[in-house]
Structures are given as C-alpha cells and as structure tokens.
Design an enzyme around this catalytic site. Structure first.
Site, PDB file in Angstrom:
ATOM      1  CB  ALA A 434       4.056  -4.621   5.768  1.00 39.34           C
ATOM      2  CB  CYS A 435       0.037  -6.461   2.254  1.00 39.52           C
ATOM      3  SG  CYS A 435      -1.138  -7.057   3.477  1.00 39.52           S
ATOM      4  CB  THR A 436      -3.078  -2.635   2.260  1.00 38.72           C
ATOM      5  OG1 THR A 436      -2.839  -2.893   0.873  1.00 38.72           O
ATOM      6  CG2 THR A 436      -3.750  -1.278   2.398  1.00 38.72           C
ATOM      7  CB  THR A 437      -4.444  -3.429   6.656  1.00 39.59           C
ATOM      8  OG1 THR A 437      -4.889  -4.692   6.151  1.00 39.59           O
ATOM      9  CG2 THR A 437      -5.095  -2.298   5.884  1.00 39.59           C
ATOM     10  NE  ARG A 438      -3.887  -9.144   5.760  1.00 41.99           N
ATOM     11  CZ  ARG A 438      -4.841 -10.039   5.591  1.00 41.99           C
ATOM     12  NH1 ARG A 438      -4.587 -11.317   5.743  1.00 41.99           N
ATOM     13  NH2 ARG A 438      -6.068  -9.664   5.283  1.00 41.99           N
TER      14      ARG A 438
END
Length: 603
Positions: A434-438
């Site tokens: 995962a990254c910040t929002t996805r």
C-alpha cells in the site's frame, strides 16, 4: 515494457515509506523554534531526520521492494549504506584549494569535513540505490542454502553479507566519480530551475497526470530531494526547511488546488446530485473534501471523476500547472512536510514567503473549479456520486433500491475477508502492499478480480498499470487495509479463499499421467524433498502445501515449474495454482510422499 512499468510501480510505492516520516520531522523542527516552544533539543530531533534522509530512503526502499516487506531487507540496506557512505568518504579526493590557509594541525579535520559535506549532497540518491540493491537481493537470496560448514550464514543471514558487497561497489562508484555525479545533479537542477514558468507548469501537469500510474512519487523525489543546493542541502523540500528563501517553488502550487480547488469540485458534485440522493452522498463528499483541505490527500476525489470525465481531469492537471506559475509570479514560497494541506500551511506559515497570497488565489481557484465542474457534469451528464439513479433511469435500467449500494465509493468498512474474496482469494495475490491512498497488488490471475464487488466495498478507483499489477484506491486507510488483508490471507479455513472439494469429487477416480508424475517429482524436489513436506491438501484448482522449513524450499526453481502461480500464503504454507491439473498432480505428489507424510520439527 510491462515488466518495466511494474518495476517502476514497485519503486514508486517503496519511495512512500521514507516520505511518511517527514511529517514528524517537520513538526519537531517547527515546534522547537524560538517563536513556538523554544526548545532546541526538539528542533534538533527534527533536523536529525532531515540529516539522515539517505539512510531512511535506503531502509524504506529496501523494505518496500522486499517480498513480504521483510525487515531483514531493511537491515541489509543499512549495511549497504554504511559501507557505501564510509567507503566513498575515504576515496573522495580533496582538492588543494579546499585546504588552502588551513593550519597544519587542522588539515585532517578540514579534509574530513570537506568529504562529509560533498557526500551529503549525494546521500539521498546513494540511499535509494542501496535500497534498490538490498530489496531485490533479499528476494533472490533469502532462501539460499550454503554448504554445511557455512550453513549458519545461509538464508536471511546471507542477505546483509551480499548487500555489503554491493555497498562496496557503490562506494567505489561514488568515491571515485562523485564530482561527475554532483555535476550531473547540478546540470539537472539548472536545467529545471532555469526553465522558469515552463518547468513549473510541466511539473504540476505531470504530477497530476502520473497519479493514475502512481509514478508521480518518482518526479516528486527528484524535485523535493535533489534539485538545487543551499549550503550543501539539496532538494526543494529540504532547502525550504533549511531556510533557503528561494525554496518552495515545487510545493507552493499545490496549495490552491488541494485546499480550495478540489474541495470546490466536491461541492459541485454535491449540488449536481439528485435532490433525493444528496443526503446519501453528502457524507462521502464532505469526508473527501475535508481530507483534502486538512491533509492534502486528494486521490479519493480525483479518482471519482478521473475515468468518468478524462477531459475534465485534463483540465484539472492544466490548472495545477497554472497554479505553480501564478504562485511563482506572486513570489509565494510555501512548503510542507507531508502535503499541501491546512495543517502544513499553518505549521510552516512563519517559514513561508508571502503566505497570505494563498487566500485570494485559493478563492479564485475555488470559484473556477466549482463553475467548471458544475458545467461539465450538466453538459456531459457525468455519473458522479448521487447521479447514478438518474443515469440508470435515463437508460431504462432499474433503479437500485439500496441507497448505500448505489454509492460507487463508499467508506471502507467491510471485513478484510470480504476484500480478499473480491480480489480472488489468497491464491490470487502474489503481493499486497500500500501507499498513501491505494492498495498495490501483484496478481497471479487477474481475471478473477470482482471489480463490482470491490466498488461496492468502497474502492474509489481501479488502475491496471501492467498485466499482473492492480492498484485499488481506497483512501487514507490503504495501509491498514493492506495489513488486514495480509492477515486474512493467513487465516486457516477461510471460506473466501479456499472452498473444500465436495466429497463426491474427492471420491472420483483420478488418472495420473507420466507428465503428472514427472512434474510431481520436480515439485517435491523444489519443496525441499520428502522430509520437508508435512501436508498436501487440494482445494479446487490449488494445492496447499505445508513444509517444515521455508529455507529448504527453492522458490526460484518453484517459479520455473509449469504451474499457473505460486504464493507463500502464510508461514510454511505455499499455495500452488495448478488449475484443472490439480487433482492428478496432488495424487502423484501424495504417491511420492506415501500415505502419511512425515512430520519434521523446526529445531
């Protein structure tokens, strides 16, 4: 080309891990200043993070690239970085003019200070390269077997050793070619910074356009950590916090868009919704708008209209580029530790140059975005949140009876096992990050992903940048959700991931061919032999194999076998995708193991 795109995706996601520590660095650095808490040790603690960004990037990139995000890769990257940085310092040649006028007794100290200063400019690219070495080296060698007299250094213990060797190579490169590397960075900085308005405009547009692929993190790292030089500190973000009055060009333009423009787009979508649906979508749109205003996280909003109206998204990207030009013409210099939200604006207000200009520019952007979105939604009948029922009725389709189900991007509240089922089960997920929002997923069989189910669970957008790569936009809860999905993958007896074969099917006779027997023999060897395999279960088209020791499994050979995919779903448990050939392969493997597979201890 697809492999290149997938690799860049992985690197882009890995770069987000070290960036995630910057908010606490900016917070500590700012709170410790004389005009706030006046506590030098607090500001020194924040400065320490900025001073060691190279090491943080080495760890973050390595862990982000390592299979299972294993911490051993982070340790290996530290070894590589320490070896590379200290080795390069010794190799750096100090020019005579740098020591001119220095007292004889201070020559060694001055030479060491010169080497440290010059290498500091290259610390971030050095750290990234160390992470790019350590992560793949972990994936390649974490199961390596050495001769018995060296067996202690096998497996994961071997990874820091080979990473140290890679660090020596980097030390030789940076220690002997540091001047050329610095000249390259200086040339890049001059070409971008001297491009003036066009360079800022291009950066703003590309930043928004590349969001769809997640590659915007790469150009952000170039702008924020490499461009420019202020007393040995490089990068727009680092120079801003170091007090460079010219820094902030590559951050200021985001504030009008994130704090004013996109929240106005949410208001336009709310007013454009059907009157009976506004209450249902109001909470969703208000949550996305508030997130953008406070924190600068905008992807949930952008994915709401990115694919519905690509032309409108193109206008949004162009307006972002224009915002950079406007803020630069007004000589506004704003900075942030995380993103262009209200928290960073207030926190760094006293460090900024002409920060009050954001208010009139922001008001203009609010009006511009609102008018553009209202006109585009009405003109092109865009199916933004709250307009789905109208669109369905216009096409003669039945309206959805459930208001919550009609939302294409509701809050992520479902249990992780439901997400896992919609993603095709544990056997379909080779990697979950995962990254910040996805969510950033690598799939074993992309076709079994249930996209309608994902949207019903709260996914706000799906992107397929490569053949087996899927990104699911879920908002700021992405990291927590990824962790929960990984946990659900390890739960035994999960009905979302493994359906037991009906008894009638189990009792049907299975014909084992010579090819099945040969494949089973190769598979058994790759799994570490008969003594290492503890249990073999068949679940439809998959084999669930439990082994005694992961170190004995040759995952490289396992990946070359003619199977549809292999996934290490839990500790010592492998899922082997065999499709229709699962039954004869399981029978052949069981015949090699015997009626009762041997049990092997872990001592």
């Amino acid at each position: 080309m697809r492999n290149l795109a997938g690799g860049l995706q992985k690197i882009g996601g890995a770069l987000m891990l070290p960036i995630a520590v910057l908010p606490i660095a900016g917070l500590l650095l700012r709170l410790g200043q004389p005009d706030l808490l006046n506590m030098p040790f607090v500001s020194a603690a924040g400065e320490a993070i900025f001073s060691n960004l190279g090491l943080l990037f080495a760890i973050g990139v390595a862990v982000g690239l390592a299979r299972g995000n294993h911490g051993a890769a982070g340790l290996a990257s530290v070894v590589a970085y320490v070896v590379a940085s200290r080795g390069a310092q010794v190799l750096i040649t100090v020019p005579p003019q740098a020591l001119a006028g220095v007292a004889a007794g201070a020559v060694d100290l001055a030479a060491q200070a010169y080497r440290t200063h010059e290498l500091a400019k290259l610390s971030v690219p050095l750290g990234i390269l160390c992470g790019l070495c350590a992560g793949p080296l972990y994936n390649r060698f974490h199961t390596i077997e050495l001769p018995s007299y060296l067996s202690f250094f096998g497996g994961r213990r071997f990874v820091p050793i080979i990473s140290g060797v890679a660090g020596l190579v980097l030390a030789l490169l940076f220690g002997t070619q540091w001047q050329h590397l610095e000249q390259g960075m200086d040339s890049l900085s001059r070409s971008v910074l001297h491009a003036g308005a066009f360079g800022l405009f291009a950066y703003g547009v590309l930043n928004r356009v590349l969001i769809v692929t997640g590659l915007h993190h790469i150009i952000n790292n170039i702008a924020w950590f490499l461009l420019g030089d202020y007393h040995g500190v490089t990068g727009d973000m680092q120079r801003f916090f170091a007090g460079d009055p010219s820094a902030g060009k590559f951050m200021s333009g985001f504030f009008p868009v994130m704090m004013f423009g996109l929240p106005a787009a949410c208001l336009a979508m709310y007013h454009a919704a059907a009157p009976g649906r506004r209450r249902a979508v109001g909470g969703l749109l208000a949550s996305m708008a508030l997130t953008s205003i406070l924190t600068g996280v905008t992807e949930p909003i952008e994915f709401t209209f990115m694919f519905l109206a690509p032309l409108l998204y193109a206008v949004h990207a162009l307006l972002t580029g224009v915002a950079f030009i406007v803020m630069n013409l007004l000589q506004v210099r704003l900075g942030f530790g995380f993103s262009a939200g209200l928290f960073d604006y207030v926190l760094n207000f006293s460090r900024a140059t002409r920060p009050l200009w954001l208010l009139p520019v922001g008001a203009a952007y609010f009006a511009l975005y609102y008018v553009l979105f209202r006109m585009a939604i009405a003109r092109f009948d865009l199916r933004t949140p709250g307009r789905e029922r109208q669109a369905a009725a216009a096409q003669g389709a039945p309206a959805q009876p459930d208001e919550a189900a009609a939302l294409p991007a509701g809050p992520v509240q479902a249990r992780p096992r439901q997400w896992l089922a919609a993603l095709g089960g544990a056997a379909n997920l080779a990697s979950v990050d995962a990254c910040t929002t996805r969510l950033r997923l690598v799939l074993s069989g992309r076709g079994v992903v249930d996209e309608p189910a994902l949207r019903a669970l709260g996914a706000r957008g799906l992107v397929r940048p490569a053949g087996n790569v899927l990104q699911v936009v879920v908002g700021p809860v992405a990291d927590r959700l990824a962790e929960e999905i990984r946990g659900a993958m390890q739960e035994p007896g999960d009905p979302a991931t493994a359906q037991a074969v009906p008894s009638a099917a189990r009792e049907s006779p299975v014909v084992v061919s010579a090819e099945d027997a040969a494949l089973a023999a190769r598979l058994l060897t790759a799994l570490g032999g008969r003594t290492n395999v503890q249990e073999v279960l068949r679940r439809d088209g998959r084999l669930l194999v439990t082994v005694g020791s992961e170190a004995a499994v040759d995952e490289v050979v396992l990946g070359t076998l003619p199977l549809r995919g292999t996934v290490r779903a839990a500790m010592r448990v492998y899922h082997l995708l065999a499709g229709p050939g699962a039954a004869p392969l399981a029978a052949a493997l069981q015949a090699l193991l015997g009626p009762t597979p041997p049990q092997t201890g872990l001592g």
